[in-house]
Design a protein around this motif. Sequence first.
Motif, PDB file in Angstrom:
ATOM      1  N   GLN A 232     -34.801  36.819 -15.288  1.00 28.87           N
ATOM      2  CA  GLN A 232     -34.991  35.272 -15.195  1.00 28.87           C
ATOM      3  C   GLN A 232     -33.388  34.434 -15.083  1.00 28.87           C
ATOM      4  OE1 GLN A 232     -38.555  34.291 -15.297  1.00 28.87           O
ATOM      5  NE2 GLN A 232     -37.627  31.999 -14.677  1.00 28.87           N
ATOM      6  N   ASP A 234     -30.904  32.260 -16.406  1.00 32.02           N
ATOM      7  CA  ASP A 234     -30.442  31.637 -16.605  1.00 32.02           C
ATOM      8  C   ASP A 234     -29.458  31.594 -17.315  1.00 32.02           C
ATOM      9  OD1 ASP A 234     -30.671  29.505 -18.577  1.00 32.02           O
ATOM     10  OD2 ASP A 234     -32.200  30.381 -19.998  1.00 32.02           O
ATOM     11  N   ARG A 235     -28.386  31.100 -18.474  1.00 37.20           N
ATOM     12  CA  ARG A 235     -26.844  30.955 -18.338  1.00 37.20           C
ATOM     13  C   ARG A 235     -26.238  32.533 -18.823  1.00 37.20           C
ATOM     14  NH1 ARG A 235     -24.322  26.379 -16.107  1.00 37.20           N
ATOM     15  NH2 ARG A 235     -25.736  24.891 -15.748  1.00 37.20           N
ATOM     16  N   GLU A 256     -34.390  27.748 -11.210  1.00 40.07           N
ATOM     17  CA  GLU A 256     -33.073  29.213 -10.899  1.00 40.07           C
ATOM     18  C   GLU A 256     -32.741  29.101  -9.578  1.00 40.07           C
ATOM     19  OE1 GLU A 256     -35.761  32.354 -12.725  1.00 40.07           O
ATOM     20  OE2 GLU A 256     -36.935  32.173 -10.987  1.00 40.07           O
TER      21      GLU A 256
END
Length: 310
Positions: A232, A234-235, A256
């Motif tokens: 995934q 993400d940051r 995303e």
Amino acid sequence: MSYPMPYPEERADRPQPAPAPQPVPAPPAVARAAVPVARVPVAPAVTSAPLATPTPLTRPPDEPGGPPTGPDGERPRDRTGPSGQTSRLRIGWHTVPRAGLRRVTATPPAPAGLLLGRDQQQVPVPLRLFTPDPVRVTLVGGVWAAQLLIFRAFSVGVRVVVVTTEPRAWAGFGERATGQQHRLTVVAAEPGGPVGGTAQTPLLTVYDLGVSGPMTSPPLGPWHTQLTILRQLDRPGVAAVQEAGLVVLQRLGGDEAALAAATLRLRPQSAQLLQQMNDDMMALIGDGDDRYLFLHQTGIEQQYMGLPRR
């Protein structure tokens, strides 16, 4: 004693009629066969007429690459040798008419690299995974996409080391794909020290750590490629995307796609395309161009990994 005298028609000195001709039996069939008669060649008469000019062979206009034909439209038989193969060309001059020469074109060579897929124009899209210099690639997607890349990389003799927090997802994959046990190794800790491969056996280190890459950028040797999988985006995974020379993405969600567009400085249209890709599509960002391609999964790949998914 007196003897009777013959009648006048029976006198010996009178000519007798010739006997009737008897039919001659026909000779056997073999005897009736015609006997060949040798013919003596006769030289042509000497004349002052000019010699006839032979008609040149021509190619049909609808088949620019076909064999030449004669004036009556018939094609000469292909000369073949005892093995059935066409005989070699005679060494000498071979002429081509200018009209046929203009139809000769050169096909550009296919780009080098591991075939990732084909774009909408059916042009091959390669992925340069293995070079003498280290290569870092980040994949935003699932384990299925990573295993597809590895499955295709096995064809060039690659050796794979997988660092993962989920070993079940990789159990038995290397054995099923190659029939060997040493081509893919699953470990739980990062290998230490710079390790390199060779041109014949490149090394691929895969980091499957969830939503982030390795804690530090491990040193890479020659013919060594690092593939980081982000399940995934993400940051925590932004650093892995920024450090990669190539980024491969499956279909992304809205958040995303916005984060990928900001990190990779993509155009707004590209952010929309990342959300609209099909399951059998990927996006390749980097290497001077952004490409959207179809994977064209083979039957063997479907047998070992199933249909495309994330």
